[in-house]
Design an enzyme around this catalytic site. Sequence first.
Site, mmCIF file in Angstrom:
data_model
loop_
_atom_site.group_PDB
_atom_site.id
_atom_site.type_symbol
_atom_site.label_atom_id
_atom_site.label_comp_id
_atom_site.label_asym_id
_atom_site.label_seq_id
_atom_site.Cartn_x
_atom_site.Cartn_y
_atom_site.Cartn_z
ATOM 1 N N LYS A 114 43.765 44.306 29.120
ATOM 2 C CA LYS A 114 42.526 43.513 29.139
ATOM 3 C C LYS A 114 41.830 43.552 30.503
ATOM 4 C CE LYS A 114 44.641 39.689 27.856
ATOM 5 N NZ LYS A 114 45.979 40.172 27.459
ATOM 6 N N THR A 115 42.604 43.326 31.554
ATOM 7 C CA THR A 115 41.994 43.254 32.882
ATOM 8 C C THR A 115 41.326 44.573 33.255
ATOM 9 O OG1 THR A 115 43.546 41.572 33.637
ATOM 10 C CG2 THR A 115 42.471 42.885 35.326
ATOM 11 N N GLU A 119 37.685 38.582 29.842
ATOM 12 C CA GLU A 119 38.992 38.722 29.212
ATOM 13 C C GLU A 119 39.163 37.617 28.184
ATOM 14 O OE1 GLU A 119 42.671 39.290 31.223
ATOM 15 O OE2 GLU A 119 41.668 40.205 32.953
#
Length: 464
Positions: free
Chosen positions: A121-122, A165
């Site tokens: 995600k990051t 996110e």
Amino acid sequence: MAPGLPTAMDRPHFIGIGGAGMSGIAKILAQRGARVAGSDSRESATAESLRALGATVHIGHAAEHLAPDATCVVVSSAIRPDNPELVRAAELDVPVVHRSDALASLMGGARAIAVAGTHGKTTTTSMLAVALTELGLDPSYAIGGDLEGPGTNARHGAGDIFVAEADESDRSFQKYDPEVAIVLNVELDHHANYASMDEIYDSFETFVGKVVPGGTLVISADQPGAVELASRLRDLSTLKIVTYGDSPSADVRVHKVTPRGLTSEVTVVLDGRYLTFTVSVPGSHYAHNAVAALAAGAALGIPAHNLASALGKYTGVKRRLQLKGEANGVQVIDSYAHHPTEMTADLEAMRGAASDARLLVVFQPHLFSRTQELGTEMGRALALADASVVLDIYPAREDPIPGITSTLIIDAARAAGADVTPVSDQAAVPDVIAGMTRPGDLVLTMGAGDVTDLGPQILDRLSN
């Protein structure tokens, strides 16, 4: 109330303001004109960056840190009920707002892209933030790690796009109403909150169901959990699905990933056209993150060839295969990987980027519950390294579980043929690594806890 601020968010108090998710929201609120305050357990660069934006940051938790005129208290799921500031909020009748609700309110009215998945995600959110900024779209973003270029994890932009996110760990991603949702992968994790894969699939399905009518789901065509999730989706009448990956049936197909040292060259096929661009991190795992970002940007109507070029400006996120330095011919690299799939991806990426180098890992397991469920898989992943040092479990928000220690990982690694050295005293690690390394080696500090602090210490020891 300052212009552009949600109701009751003009004088927020954050408990745990230095955390990756909390600090991002605090920064955006400060940039929008809120009078931000909060507390954290220790001093950090994040605390200093918040103070530079005008926020008041207390170190330590105490009832008197909560100002009587605070309009709300923002918490994450990690804050315990007996926290003195939370207790004081109840006494003062100050509303308590979960981090996810605060972020959802900031995203209101924007064209939101929410990036979900068990891992990646990051990186994917960061790639989008960098590319959209490079294209002059001035997005807002909230990321779980600091971008290498801007050096921050969040920003309030003047544009109409908000990239964030979407954290599945406590189901908080179900609060968002994105125009575009990305699902990178779906795997078993966060065992304190999910009892089975069916619960995880249900949670992701709820997240996807929050996409606004006419919106788009960008989802992996390769990862088994994502494929299963797609098959479970029921009402697709208002949702466009765009798949990406190696699969011949993918809407955005990965044609080739070519390693170029610590970077990769990626070629995709989109609408019958070939597009090639560079990703400034090694490995297929990160290349696929970039393709997901490309597909999401295209879903907002941004020309794919412009996105492909802009993605080449991404230079990485701190703790995502971040080069910390070199001493005596040894490179030290930092990895946030703490799930077996992430560990395997990063170790394989480093193998591909420097196939002639020995790879040494300093691994710190994260959470007792994760180690209990996935410790064997973590040990097997470490077999990809030439040698590993394994630390004690970093507890984060959890209490110990009787009988669950790093020994579970060490035994599994040794059973898989790995060379593993247990080290309980982190202060001893630089000396241990110095005794193991020789010029040309790569040292990877790996885990989601404070193992990241060892990188500079190892470099200092190698220098001396």
